[in-house]
Design a protein around this motif. Structure first.
Motif, short mmCIF file in Angstrom:
data_model
loop_
_atom_site.label_atom_id
_atom_site.label_comp_id
_atom_site.label_asym_id
_atom_site.label_seq_id
_atom_site.Cartn_x
_atom_site.Cartn_y
_atom_site.Cartn_z
N ASN A 126 1.98 26.44 -17.59
CA ASN A 126 2.79 25.88 -16.52
C ASN A 126 3.97 25.06 -17.02
O ASN A 126 5.01 24.99 -16.37
CB ASN A 126 1.94 25.02 -15.59
CG ASN A 126 1.06 25.87 -14.70
OD1 ASN A 126 1.28 27.05 -14.56
ND2 ASN A 126 0.06 25.25 -14.10
N SER A 127 3.85 24.43 -18.15
CA SER A 127 4.90 23.54 -18.62
C SER A 127 5.86 24.22 -19.57
O SER A 127 6.82 23.61 -20.00
CB SER A 127 4.27 22.33 -19.33
OG SER A 127 3.51 22.77 -20.44
N SER A 128 5.65 25.48 -19.88
CA SER A 128 6.51 26.12 -20.89
C SER A 128 6.79 27.57 -20.54
O SER A 128 6.61 28.46 -21.37
CB SER A 128 5.84 26.04 -22.27
OG SER A 128 4.57 26.67 -22.24
N PHE B 285 4.18 25.16 -9.01
CA PHE B 285 5.56 25.20 -9.47
C PHE B 285 5.61 24.81 -10.95
O PHE B 285 4.89 23.93 -11.40
CB PHE B 285 6.44 24.24 -8.67
CG PHE B 285 6.57 24.61 -7.22
CD1 PHE B 285 7.58 25.44 -6.80
CD2 PHE B 285 5.65 24.13 -6.29
CE1 PHE B 285 7.71 25.79 -5.46
CE2 PHE B 285 5.77 24.47 -4.95
CZ PHE B 285 6.79 25.30 -4.53
N SER B 286 6.49 25.48 -11.69
CA SER B 286 6.81 25.10 -13.06
C SER B 286 8.32 25.01 -13.14
O SER B 286 9.02 26.02 -13.15
CB SER B 286 6.29 26.14 -14.06
OG SER B 286 6.70 25.80 -15.38
N ASN B 287 8.82 23.78 -13.11
CA ASN B 287 10.26 23.54 -12.99
C ASN B 287 10.76 24.26 -11.73
O ASN B 287 10.27 24.00 -10.66
CB ASN B 287 10.98 23.99 -14.25
CG ASN B 287 10.54 23.20 -15.48
OD1 ASN B 287 10.32 21.99 -15.38
ND2 ASN B 287 10.38 23.88 -16.60
N ASP B 288 11.69 25.19 -11.85
CA ASP B 288 12.25 25.87 -10.68
C ASP B 288 11.54 27.18 -10.37
O ASP B 288 11.99 27.95 -9.51
CB ASP B 288 13.75 26.16 -10.90
CG ASP B 288 14.57 24.88 -10.96
OD1 ASP B 288 14.13 23.89 -10.34
OD2 ASP B 288 15.63 24.88 -11.60
N THR B 289 10.45 27.47 -11.03
CA THR B 289 9.73 28.73 -10.83
C THR B 289 8.52 28.53 -9.94
O THR B 289 7.69 27.66 -10.16
CB THR B 289 9.28 29.31 -12.19
OG1 THR B 289 10.42 29.53 -13.02
CG2 THR B 289 8.54 30.63 -11.99
N VAL C 134 11.84 32.93 -8.39
CA VAL C 134 12.87 31.92 -8.54
C VAL C 134 13.80 31.98 -7.33
O VAL C 134 13.77 32.92 -6.55
CB VAL C 134 13.69 32.14 -9.83
CG1 VAL C 134 12.82 31.98 -11.07
CG2 VAL C 134 14.37 33.51 -9.81
N THR D 200 13.61 25.87 -4.10
CA THR D 200 13.61 24.51 -4.61
C THR D 200 12.23 24.16 -5.15
O THR D 200 11.22 24.40 -4.48
CB THR D 200 13.99 23.52 -3.49
OG1 THR D 200 15.28 23.86 -2.97
CG2 THR D 200 14.01 22.10 -4.01
N SER D 201 12.21 23.62 -6.34
CA SER D 201 10.94 23.26 -6.95
C SER D 201 10.16 22.29 -6.07
O SER D 201 10.71 21.31 -5.56
CB SER D 201 11.17 22.63 -8.33
OG SER D 201 9.94 22.30 -8.94
#
Length: 317
Positions: free
Chosen positions: A33-35, A104-108, A129, A132-133
Motif C-alpha cells: 500500500n505504501s509503495s 487508498f495508496s496516495n492517489d490510487t 486513478v 481524490t485520495s
C-alpha cells in the motif's frame, strides 16, 4: 499475464467466479500500500470518461466502517427461450451485487476482492486513478494494473474502463485506447499461429496483447506496418492485413489479402438484447443459458480460416 475481469468485461461483473468481501486490504495488498509503482495513465481522466460509452449504471452502497463498497445493478426485462420459442418478458427483474474492499495508496484507489473458482481461490486488487485520495466520489480510470495473490502485474488491452461515483449512484463507461497498436495484438498472433498450422483464430483477441506475438518466432517477415495494418511475408506469400473497423464490446472488421484473394472477417456482439432482437431471425446468433438469452454474437470465423487455407493451398477434411 492473467486478465483481471473486474470492471473489464462486464464492468461490474468479475466473471471469475463467486466474489466474497474481505475487510480492508489485509494480506495480499497490505505490504504494497505504501509503495505502489508509478502508473502511466494520462492526465485527463474526466475527458476520457466524457467521451466514453455508457455500459452500466447502478447504485453505490458505501460502508465506511468496513471500508467496503457494493455496486448494485438492476436489470429490467429479458429475452427467453421456452419450448423452442423466443419471447421477451418486460416484467423480468434481477438485481446483481458486486462487493469490494477499498483502500487508498496516495492517489490510487484499490478495489479488492476474492475470486473463488472450483479449485482455486485468488486474492485480487485492481488499481484506479483519477479521483481524490481518501474520497470514493469522483471519476476513476482502471489502470489495467493489479495485484494477484500479492504479485504486481499489468495488462496491455485496447480499451479504457471508467466508473464515476456520485453519492449513491455509479456509472460505468468504456472507451477505446487512442493509438493502440492492434498489430501487436493476440489476434495478429492468432493469424501467425494459424499460418503455422494451429487451428484457433479469435476476432476478440484483437483487444488483448497478453502473449509474445513476435513475428520472427513464426517465420514471418514484416515489410510494412502501422498500428492498424501490416504487410508481411510467410512461406513466399505476401500478405496485406488491414483492420478496417474495431470497437471494443461491439464490432471488428478485418481484411487479409494475398495472391489476389481477399479474406474478410466480420464480428459483431450485443450484450443487451432488445425486444426487437428477441426474434427467430436472430436465433442462430443468440447465446442462451438457463433459458435466458445472454448476448447476440455473429461472426464468420470458419469462412475466414477456410479462405486463408485456400491461399496456402491447404485442404481441410
Amino acid at each position: 499475464m492473467k486478465k483481471i475481469d473486474s470492471f473489464i468485461k462486464n464492468i461490474f461483473a468479475t466473471g471469475l467466479g463467486c466474489i466474497a468481501i474481505f475487510a480492508g486490504c489485509a494480506g495480499f495488498t497490505e505490504d504494497t500500500n505504501s509503495s505502489l509503482p508509478a502508473l502511466d495513465v494520462g492526465d485527463d481522466v474526466g475527458a476520457g470518461f466524457a467521451s466514453a460509452r455508457v455500459s452500466q449504471v447502478g447504485k453505490a452502497l458505501v460502508n465506511e466502517s468496513k471500508d467496503s463498497v457494493t455496486f448494485v445493478v438492476e436489470t429490467f426485462g429479458g429475452c427467453f427461450l421456452n419450448d423452442g420459442t423466443l419471447f421477451y418478458d418486460p416484467d423480468y427483474y434481477v438485481v446483481d451485487e458486486y462487493r469490494y474492499a477499498y483502500s487508498f495508496s496516495n492517489d490510487t484507489l484499490q478495489l479488492s476482492y476474492i475470486s473463488e473458482g472450483e479449485k482455486t481461490t485468488e486474492h485480487i486488487t485492481a488499481l484506479y486513478v483519477g479521483g481524490t485520495s481518501g474520497v470514493l466520489d469522483g471519476t476513476w480510470l482502471l489502470t489495467q494494473c493489479f495485484y494477484l495473490d500479492g504479485v504486481y502485474g499489468c495488462n496491455n488491452d485496447a480499451y479504457d474502463k471508467f466508473f464515476k461515483i456520485d453519492g449513491d449512484k455509479v456509472e460505468a463507461r468504456v472507451g477505446d485506447v487512442a493509438n493502440y497498436d492492434y498489430m501487436k495484438s493476440d489476434f495478429v498472433g492468432d493469424i501467425f499461429r494459424f499460418l503455422n498450422g494451429k487451428n484457433t483464430i479469435m476476432f476478440e483477441d484483437v483487444f488483448y496483447s497478453w502473449y509474445d506475438n513476435s513475428p520472427e518466432k513464426y517465420g514471418i517477415t514484416i515489410q510494412e506496418k502501422t498500428k492498424r495494418s501490416m504487410r508481411f511475408v510467410y512461406d513466399d506469400h505476401v500478405f496485406d492485413l488491414n483492420l478496417d473497423y474495431v470497437r471494443y464490446m461491439d464490432s471488428v472488421s478485418v481484411r487479409l489479402s494475398s495472391d489476389g484473394v481477399t479474406c474478410i472477417g466480420q464480428y459483431h456482439k450485443i450484450r443487451d438484447i432488445s425486444p426487437e432482437m428477441c426474434r427467430e431471425e436472430y436465433a442462430p446468433y443468440l447465446e442462451i443459458g438457463d433459458y435466458k438469452v445472454s448476448k447476440y454474437e455473429k461472426q464468420n470465423i470458419a469462412e475466414f480460416k477456410a479462405c486463408i487455407d485456400g491461399i496456402l493451398g491447404r485442404k481441410k477434411d
